[in-house]
Design a protein around this motif. Structure first.
Motif, PDB file in Angstrom:
ATOM      1  N   ARG A  54     -10.132   0.936   1.719  1.00  0.00           N
ATOM      2  CA  ARG A  54      -9.588  -0.374   1.258  1.00  0.00           C
ATOM      3  C   ARG A  54      -8.184   0.003   0.522  1.00  0.00           C
ATOM      4  O   ARG A  54      -7.499  -0.715   0.122  1.00  0.00           O
ATOM      5  N   HIS A  55      -7.751   1.256   0.869  1.00  0.00           N
ATOM      6  CA  HIS A  55      -6.469   1.591   0.363  1.00  0.00           C
ATOM      7  C   HIS A  55      -5.429   2.056   1.512  1.00  0.00           C
ATOM      8  O   HIS A  55      -5.926   2.753   2.575  1.00  0.00           O
ATOM      9  N   ASP A  56      -4.195   1.705   1.407  1.00  0.00           N
ATOM     10  CA  ASP A  56      -3.216   1.980   2.578  1.00  0.00           C
ATOM     11  C   ASP A  56      -2.318   3.074   2.154  1.00  0.00           C
ATOM     12  O   ASP A  56      -1.123   2.943   2.120  1.00  0.00           O
ATOM     13  N   SER A  57      -3.003   4.024   1.482  1.00  0.00           N
ATOM     14  CA  SER A  57      -2.244   5.006   0.770  1.00  0.00           C
ATOM     15  C   SER A  57      -2.581   6.523   1.374  1.00  0.00           C
ATOM     16  O   SER A  57      -3.687   6.654   1.711  1.00  0.00           O
ATOM     17  N   VAL A  58      -1.756   7.509   1.329  1.00  0.00           N
ATOM     18  CA  VAL A  58      -2.117   8.808   1.524  1.00  0.00           C
ATOM     19  C   VAL A  58      -2.741   9.403   0.512  1.00  0.00           C
ATOM     20  O   VAL A  58      -3.628  10.481   0.754  1.00  0.00           O
TER      21      VAL A  58
ATOM     22  N   THR B 166      -5.176  17.881  -1.805  1.00  0.00           N
ATOM     23  CA  THR B 166      -4.175  18.244  -2.347  1.00  0.00           C
ATOM     24  C   THR B 166      -3.308  19.088  -1.558  1.00  0.00           C
ATOM     25  O   THR B 166      -1.856  18.831  -1.680  1.00  0.00           O
ATOM     26  N   LEU B 167      -3.757  20.198  -1.090  1.00  0.00           N
ATOM     27  CA  LEU B 167      -3.016  21.190  -0.238  1.00  0.00           C
ATOM     28  C   LEU B 167      -2.344  20.346   1.062  1.00  0.00           C
ATOM     29  O   LEU B 167      -1.280  20.577   1.440  1.00  0.00           O
ATOM     30  N   ARG B 168      -3.181  19.574   1.649  1.00  0.00           N
ATOM     31  CA  ARG B 168      -2.707  18.764   2.740  1.00  0.00           C
ATOM     32  C   ARG B 168      -1.807  17.646   2.540  1.00  0.00           C
ATOM     33  O   ARG B 168      -0.440  17.714   3.358  1.00  0.00           O
TER      34      ARG B 168
ATOM     35  N   THR C  21       2.055  18.120   4.175  1.00  0.00           N
ATOM     36  CA  THR C  21       2.733  17.115   5.081  1.00  0.00           C
ATOM     37  C   THR C  21       3.889  16.425   4.178  1.00  0.00           C
ATOM     38  O   THR C  21       4.279  15.262   4.636  1.00  0.00           O
ATOM     39  N   GLY C  22       4.386  16.967   3.203  1.00  0.00           N
ATOM     40  CA  GLY C  22       5.559  16.551   2.364  1.00  0.00           C
ATOM     41  C   GLY C  22       5.122  15.366   1.517  1.00  0.00           C
ATOM     42  O   GLY C  22       6.278  14.723   1.122  1.00  0.00           O
ATOM     43  N   ALA C  23       3.975  15.052   1.135  1.00  0.00           N
ATOM     44  CA  ALA C  23       3.634  14.234   0.094  1.00  0.00           C
ATOM     45  C   ALA C  23       3.365  15.038  -1.235  1.00  0.00           C
ATOM     46  O   ALA C  23       2.584  14.941  -1.826  1.00  0.00           O
ATOM     47  N   GLY C  24       4.501  15.681  -1.743  1.00  0.00           N
ATOM     48  CA  GLY C  24       4.152  16.461  -3.157  1.00  0.00           C
ATOM     49  C   GLY C  24       4.096  15.754  -4.127  1.00  0.00           C
ATOM     50  O   GLY C  24       3.243  16.104  -4.999  1.00  0.00           O
ATOM     51  N   LEU C  25       4.965  14.571  -4.274  1.00  0.00           N
ATOM     52  CA  LEU C  25       4.616  13.752  -5.334  1.00  0.00           C
ATOM     53  C   LEU C  25       3.150  13.322  -5.354  1.00  0.00           C
ATOM     54  O   LEU C  25       2.414  13.223  -6.593  1.00  0.00           O
TER      55      LEU C  25
END
Length: 121
Positions: A27-31, A82-84, A88-92
């Motif tokens: 249901r979420h379109d977020s990483v 969290t590591l992934r 993948t550059g999604a540190g925030l």
């Protein structure tokens, strides 16, 4: 005999975790790993409630606490996701996942204790 009670709780918790994770994440379109976040926060609330409930017997504590919550919640998947995110550059998102999991998890556990104390004094 206690191990049977734990296994029975785990038999419910493990598929519940998978199904809830998939349902929430779809249901979420977020990483952001919303599915894992929801199952872990739910586990914190249930375990907090169980901790606050003085009138709950040892068999129910084993079934719900060790079996169900043990299989429902997942520190390893939280850590991996969290590591992934970091890799993948999604540190925030990774930082938000780590901080929110601790803060909301503790809040859920404390809320659960309050619920347990008021329902089963």
């Amino acid at each position: 005999m206690n191990w049977l009670v734990v296994v029975a709780g785990g038999m419910i918790g493990a598929p519940l975790r998978y199904l809830t994770d998939r349902a929430v994440q779809s249901r979420h379109d977020s990483v952001f790993p919303w599915g894992t976040f929801v199952v872990n926060m739910t586990g914190c609330l249930v375990l907090g409630t169980l901790t606050g409930a003085a009138g709950v017997g040892p068999d129910l504590r084993l079934f719900l606490g060790t079996g169900l919550c043990g299989a429902l919640t997942t520190y390893s998947t939280f850590s991996y996701e969290t590591l992934r995110l970091t890799e993948t550059g999604a540190g925030l998102y990774a930082a938000a996942n780590a901080v929110a999991s601790v803060v909301v998890g503790l809040g859920s556990a404390f809320a659960g204790v309050a619920i347990g104390q008021s329902v089963w004094p």
